[in-house]
Design a protein around this motif. Structure first.
Motif, short mmCIF file in Angstrom:
data_model
loop_
_atom_site.label_atom_id
_atom_site.label_comp_id
_atom_site.label_asym_id
_atom_site.label_seq_id
_atom_site.Cartn_x
_atom_site.Cartn_y
_atom_site.Cartn_z
N VAL A 179 0.80 -1.27 0.00
CA VAL A 179 -0.05 0.06 0.07
C VAL A 179 0.85 1.41 0.08
CG1 VAL A 179 -1.81 1.10 1.18
CG2 VAL A 179 -1.76 -1.19 1.32
N VAL A 180 0.47 2.21 -0.83
CA VAL A 180 1.38 3.69 -0.86
C VAL A 180 0.22 4.74 -0.75
CG1 VAL A 180 3.07 2.73 -2.41
CG2 VAL A 180 1.20 3.79 -3.29
N ALA A 181 0.63 5.64 -0.19
CA ALA A 181 -0.26 6.86 0.18
C ALA A 181 -0.34 7.62 -0.92
CB ALA A 181 0.38 7.71 1.49
N LEU A 182 -1.60 8.50 -1.26
CA LEU A 182 -1.72 9.46 -2.25
C LEU A 182 -1.86 10.67 -1.47
CD1 LEU A 182 -4.87 7.81 -3.95
CD2 LEU A 182 -2.49 8.08 -4.80
N PRO A 183 -1.34 11.75 -2.14
CA PRO A 183 -0.80 11.80 -3.63
C PRO A 183 0.66 10.98 -3.65
CG PRO A 183 -0.25 14.05 -2.35
CD PRO A 183 -1.19 13.25 -1.50
N PHE A 184 0.78 10.47 -4.71
CA PHE A 184 1.78 9.37 -5.04
C PHE A 184 3.05 10.31 -4.59
CE2 PHE A 184 -1.00 7.65 -8.38
CZ PHE A 184 -0.97 6.34 -7.78
N ASN A 185 4.05 9.82 -4.08
CA ASN A 185 5.44 10.08 -4.07
C ASN A 185 6.24 9.14 -4.60
OD1 ASN A 185 8.11 10.48 -3.19
ND2 ASN A 185 7.30 11.01 -0.96
N ALA A 186 7.00 9.56 -5.68
CA ALA A 186 7.78 8.56 -6.67
C ALA A 186 9.02 7.98 -5.79
CB ALA A 186 8.42 9.48 -7.81
N ASP A 187 9.34 8.80 -5.01
CA ASP A 187 10.73 8.05 -4.04
C ASP A 187 10.28 6.88 -3.00
OD1 ASP A 187 12.59 9.72 -4.71
OD2 ASP A 187 12.24 11.22 -3.17
N GLU A 188 8.72 6.88 -3.06
CA GLU A 188 8.29 5.71 -2.07
C GLU A 188 7.79 4.83 -3.17
OE1 GLU A 188 4.39 4.62 0.83
OE2 GLU A 188 4.53 6.78 -0.14
N LEU A 189 7.20 5.03 -4.23
CA LEU A 189 6.54 4.19 -5.19
C LEU A 189 7.37 3.38 -5.93
CD1 LEU A 189 3.96 3.00 -6.49
CD2 LEU A 189 3.87 4.93 -8.13
N LEU A 190 8.66 3.98 -6.52
CA LEU A 190 9.34 3.44 -7.43
C LEU A 190 10.26 2.20 -6.90
CD1 LEU A 190 10.64 6.80 -9.55
CD2 LEU A 190 9.25 4.79 -10.28
N PRO A 191 10.78 2.60 -5.81
CA PRO A 191 11.40 1.10 -5.07
C PRO A 191 10.40 -0.17 -4.90
CG PRO A 191 12.06 3.21 -4.05
CD PRO A 191 11.05 3.57 -4.88
N THR A 192 9.04 0.39 -4.67
CA THR A 192 8.38 -0.80 -4.19
C THR A 192 7.76 -1.28 -5.66
OG1 THR A 192 7.32 0.64 -2.48
CG2 THR A 192 6.05 -0.94 -3.28
N VAL A 193 7.71 -0.78 -6.70
CA VAL A 193 7.55 -1.23 -7.86
C VAL A 193 8.48 -2.08 -8.30
CG1 VAL A 193 7.00 -0.98 -10.37
CG2 VAL A 193 5.81 0.46 -8.52
N ILE A 194 9.87 -1.59 -7.89
CA ILE A 194 11.02 -2.28 -8.71
C ILE A 194 11.05 -3.64 -7.79
CG2 ILE A 194 13.55 -2.38 -8.75
CD1 ILE A 194 13.42 0.61 -9.50
N ASP A 195 10.93 -3.47 -6.66
CA ASP A 195 11.03 -4.90 -5.63
C ASP A 195 10.31 -5.86 -6.16
OD1 ASP A 195 13.14 -3.85 -4.35
OD2 ASP A 195 11.76 -3.12 -2.60
N LEU A 196 8.94 -5.57 -6.36
CA LEU A 196 7.80 -6.44 -6.65
C LEU A 196 8.06 -6.97 -8.12
CD1 LEU A 196 4.55 -4.97 -5.07
CD2 LEU A 196 5.74 -6.63 -4.19
N SER A 197 8.59 -6.21 -9.07
CA SER A 197 8.97 -6.63 -10.43
C SER A 197 9.90 -7.54 -10.17
CB SER A 197 9.29 -5.28 -11.19
OG SER A 197 8.32 -4.45 -11.33
#
Length: 392
Positions: A115-133
């Motif tokens: 889960v990530v918070a809105l509004p989007f914070n790229a510094d939070e979202l990008l590492p999460t996406v990369i880890d799951l990818s």
């Protein structure tokens, strides 16, 4: 994780990795405004308000799906259920306003990964996406190669090999960033070989436990040379039972996410933690000389590695202090045939200069860059680079 660190990790990812973000137009515009241009190819945005049904996704399924959700709206939560029904194995990240523990629990029960918070914070979202990818594509994608050096002659030479190999790697690729991890917690000497003083150690990172992040690691590493960082052994010997294997593996994974090469200097005696680290390596380089005693010890080490299913292709031999005498009793070819492993390098016998250089905290290859010793490490670095490019 800073944007620059995330960018370094992203550059190692296979091009097939992608993420789809389903969110309102305003949220998508806010997220895209934070992206460096290089990240544009990673994300596909689909504008859809939080209360709407899940729209059609791109024809090529992404590695990760990010969905804006409003848990107070039944139809919005239904987007998660629709995604789970369409893509049972696809990792899903829920993006939620005013995030709280109750909302997280509700969404986790629906099978989302994070889960990530809105509004989007790229510094939070990008590492999460990369880890799951990375998890979605096999677990090791995006990780730098990790090689270890172990010895079979009473601990003599492995630390020297690691330090000179790191220097050779950086010499061949000046833009490379290499990290040495000194896992000899009792008698590690990497810091002294480079002539540096380390304020923190591997153990300091392990003691951080669940708090371990890149800020802690970045403060623990010592700059040994340009392009070479060192995570040193502790000054005091820790009890062996205090070295947590899972924490060590987690630390090594984080290092592989931030460096181009990770080199491990192993202790003379095997432990559960060291053996687990060996299994995680792309290749283990076993140092052996042309003596019956060394070959016998190497054979025992290989038998141990066989017992934990380390494939023979992942174990290579470095013949140390090699001599080419007319009536040599044991040749380098004999060493390879006896142990049944490939000889990846042969290091010449150094009759003088090496101990004196080490006392001064200088590498012999720095003092004599055109000598046979330096050339041997250059060839070893080239061999490793070719293996990393074509692991098959």
């Amino acid at each position: 994780m800073s944007m620059s660190e995330t960018l370094t990790l992203y550059r190692r990812l296979p091009t097939r990795m992608s993420a789809c973000v389903v969110a309102s137009e305003g949220e998508l515009a806010h997220l895209e405004s934070q992206f460096p241009e290089e990240f544009q190819q990673l994300f596909t945005g689909i504008a859809s308000p939080a209360h709407a049904a899940l729209p059609a996704l791109p024809a090529i399924q992404p590695n990760v799906l990010v969905i804006e959700v409003n848990p107070s709206l039944p139809g919005s939560v239904g987007r998660i259920e629709q995604a789970r029904a369409r893509f049972p194995d696809l990792p899903i990240i829920a993006a939620v306003e005013q995030l709280d523990l109750g909302k997280v629990r509700t969404l986790m029960r629906l099978g989302i990964k994070d889960v990530v918070a809105l509004p989007f914070n790229a510094d939070e979202l990008l590492p999460t996406v990369i880890d799951l990818s990375t998890e979605q594509t096999g677990g090791s994608a995006g990780l730098a190669p990790m090689h270890a050096v172990a010895h079979s002659s009473g601990g003599i030479g492995a630390s020297t090999v690691v330090s000179h190999l790191a220097a050779a790697i950086v010499d061949q690729d000046p833009d490379a960033r290499c990290c040495i991890v000194d896992l000899d917690f009792q008698f590690g000497e990497q810091a002294s070989l480079f002539g540096v003083s380390a304020d923190a150690s591997v153990v300091d990172c392990l003691e951080a436990g669940d708090r371990l992040d890149w800020d802690i690691i970045g403060n623990a590493v010592t700059k040994a040379r340009k392009g070479i960082d060192l995570l040193a052994a502790p000054r005091d010997i820790p009890p062996p039972e205090t070295i947590d294997t899972e924490r060590l593996l987690g630390l090594l994974t984080m290092l592989r996410q931030h460096y181009d090469h990770v080199l491990l200097d192993f202790p003379a005696a095997w432990s559960n933690a060291a053996l687990s680290a060996a299994c995680a390596c792309d290749r283990l380089l076993l140092l052996v000389d042309q003596s019956v005693r060394s070959i016998s010890r190497a054979a025992k080490t290989i038998a141990l590695l066989d017992s934990v299913d380390v494939s023979r292709e992942h174990v290579g031999l470095i013949v140390n202090r090699a001599e080419k005498r007319l009536f040599q009793t044991i040749s380098t070819q004999d060493v390879g045939q006896t142990l049944g492993r490939e000889i990846v390098a042969t290091l010449p016998l150094v009759k003088s200069g090496l101990p004196e250089a080490q006392v001064r905290g200088v590498l012999l290859s720095e003092e004599d860059p055109r000598g046979a010793f330096a050339k041997a490490f250059g060839q070893l670095a080239q061999s490793i680079a070719l293996t990393d490019e074509d692991p098959a």
